[in-house]
Scaffold this motif. Sequence first.
Motif, PDB file in Angstrom:
ATOM      1  N   VAL A 185      28.654  52.815  21.749  1.00 45.28           N
ATOM      2  CA  VAL A 185      27.219  53.088  21.719  1.00 45.28           C
ATOM      3  C   VAL A 185      26.511  51.878  22.309  1.00 45.28           C
ATOM      4  N   VAL A 186      25.736  52.108  23.360  1.00 39.00           N
ATOM      5  CA  VAL A 186      25.101  51.002  24.080  1.00 39.00           C
ATOM      6  C   VAL A 186      23.622  50.914  23.705  1.00 39.00           C
ATOM      7  N   LYS A 187      23.247  49.766  23.140  1.00 38.64           N
ATOM      8  CA  LYS A 187      21.837  49.491  22.823  1.00 38.64           C
ATOM      9  C   LYS A 187      21.346  48.360  23.726  1.00 38.64           C
ATOM     10  N   ARG A 188      20.303  48.652  24.467  1.00 37.57           N
ATOM     11  CA  ARG A 188      19.736  47.625  25.337  1.00 37.57           C
ATOM     12  C   ARG A 188      19.269  46.440  24.507  1.00 37.57           C
ATOM     13  N   GLY A 189      19.660  45.248  24.913  1.00 36.78           N
ATOM     14  CA  GLY A 189      19.264  44.040  24.204  1.00 36.78           C
ATOM     15  C   GLY A 189      20.163  43.678  23.042  1.00 36.78           C
ATOM     16  N   THR A 190      21.115  44.534  22.715  1.00 36.80           N
ATOM     17  CA  THR A 190      22.035  44.260  21.613  1.00 36.80           C
ATOM     18  C   THR A 190      23.460  44.048  22.109  1.00 36.80           C
ATOM     19  N   ASN A 191      23.983  45.020  22.848  1.00 39.11           N
ATOM     20  CA  ASN A 191      25.367  44.901  23.325  1.00 39.11           C
ATOM     21  C   ASN A 191      25.536  45.381  24.758  1.00 39.11           C
ATOM     22  N   ASP A 192      24.444  45.594  25.491  1.00 45.14           N
ATOM     23  CA  ASP A 192      24.597  46.107  26.860  1.00 45.14           C
ATOM     24  C   ASP A 192      25.264  45.079  27.783  1.00 45.14           C
ATOM     25  N   MET A 215      21.185  57.172  20.542  1.00 43.73           N
ATOM     26  CA  MET A 215      20.476  58.420  20.274  1.00 43.73           C
ATOM     27  C   MET A 215      19.634  58.366  19.005  1.00 43.73           C
ATOM     28  N   ASP A 216      18.671  59.258  18.932  1.00 44.30           N
ATOM     29  CA  ASP A 216      17.769  59.364  17.788  1.00 44.30           C
ATOM     30  C   ASP A 216      18.328  60.326  16.745  1.00 44.30           C
ATOM     31  N   VAL A 217      19.562  60.069  16.304  1.00 45.28           N
ATOM     32  CA  VAL A 217      20.174  60.922  15.296  1.00 45.28           C
ATOM     33  C   VAL A 217      19.654  60.553  13.921  1.00 45.28           C
ATOM     34  N   GLY A 218      19.561  61.549  13.042  1.00 46.78           N
ATOM     35  CA  GLY A 218      19.077  61.300  11.696  1.00 46.78           C
ATOM     36  C   GLY A 218      17.614  60.873  11.694  1.00 46.78           C
ATOM     37  N   ALA A 219      17.231  60.222  10.593  1.00 42.93           N
ATOM     38  CA  ALA A 219      15.833  59.811  10.446  1.00 42.93           C
ATOM     39  C   ALA A 219      15.703  58.378   9.960  1.00 42.93           C
ATOM     40  N   VAL A 228      17.250  52.299  24.776  1.00 43.43           N
ATOM     41  CA  VAL A 228      18.215  53.156  25.460  1.00 43.43           C
ATOM     42  C   VAL A 228      18.492  52.592  26.849  1.00 43.43           C
ATOM     43  N   LEU A 229      19.763  52.390  27.158  1.00 43.81           N
ATOM     44  CA  LEU A 229      20.157  52.027  28.520  1.00 43.81           C
ATOM     45  C   LEU A 229      20.601  53.313  29.209  1.00 43.81           C
ATOM     46  N   SER A 280      22.921  62.098  26.293  1.00 48.46           N
ATOM     47  CA  SER A 280      22.124  63.139  25.644  1.00 48.46           C
ATOM     48  C   SER A 280      20.640  62.816  25.619  1.00 48.46           C
ATOM     49  N   VAL A 281      20.265  61.568  25.907  1.00 45.19           N
ATOM     50  CA  VAL A 281      18.843  61.220  25.947  1.00 45.19           C
ATOM     51  C   VAL A 281      18.265  61.465  27.338  1.00 45.19           C
TER      52      VAL A 281
END
Length: 368
Positions: A185-192, A215-219, A228-229, A280-281
């Motif tokens: 799972v790639v998060k921009r600014g975290t592990n990209d 992704m925007d899974v759950g709440a 999102v990258l 999926s985004v």
Amino acid sequence: MRAPTVPAGAAGLPTGRLADALGRPLRDLRISVTDRCNFRCGYCMSKEVFDKDYAYLPHSALLSFEEITRLARQFVAHGVGKIRLTGGEPLLRKNLERLVEQLATLRTPEGRAPDLTLTTNGSLLARKARALKEAGLDRLTVSLDSLDDAVFRRMNDVDFPVADVLAGIDAAQAAGFDRIKVNMVVKRGTNDHEVLPMARHFRGTGVTLRFIEYMDVGATNGWRMDEVLPSATLIARLQEQLPLVPLEASAPGETAARWGYADALGRHDAALGEVGVISSVTQAFCRECNRARLSTEGQLYLCLFATQGWDLRSLLRGGASDEAIAAAIAPIWQQRSDRYSELRSQLPPDAPTAGTGRRRVEMSYIGG
């Protein structure tokens, strides 16, 4: 939760060909075997929500292995050819290999065994890989978001070392698993910044690396679009160092777009392997989605972003016959029209169906 309806007569009985309201077949069943996990990844089960006081499901609420297998048999009769065990962390479920053994006895209407696969964070894989393989598990997917130990420990938020996950992958290969995927799972600014090191590490190893847009899974995962990258950006970044060529989908409804490592002539070099991107985004694939999800306590969900499920456990424990259960599943799938990722930009941030007033189910409850 909603109570399923059992149609009268022959309506809903399995034919091996079940399509939803948008013509999508039922081919893939994802089964969550536990709502617990030993990691606290922020995009899934953050410590702020899933703390020591969080109320997990009691054991009595969980489907037994026999109940899971009985339900899976009805889904296979309706056309499911692939079963994925997930969670939570599925290897926390005691004696999971017994469930694998039971599921391995199922047969499709054409007489084929379903493809059995499992998604794990890898923390317990080194000690479980051989038993899972011997029980009949076909494939493995390991979630791994960084090779940098400090980044990995920070993301799993329980100080778990990346070396132990890599040891689990090695153990799985030694046990005979030759189709292993690693999901990042790639998060921009975290592990990209780890995209290229991950690609270099797994290139040529026989392990397929897949990059998943955050992704925007759950709440509860605090999702933001600016983290999102986009997969297109990621592939362009890889192309600068590791030339790639697009590959055809390996199966209908496949979520990942495939890219093969290229040789000096620009052709796919199978020995170097491939990567995949799950977008999926930015590139929704709802129109080909053929997946149903069964929660730990027997709720059937028709979308990863659903707000409500169908209570199949009540049929199991209420004395319903196999025929009645199969007949109840059919109309649930036939009325399915979910396409959240295609509609994301038009919907409120905390509800996939405008006006429902309900929050999306958490991914840890129904699996990714």
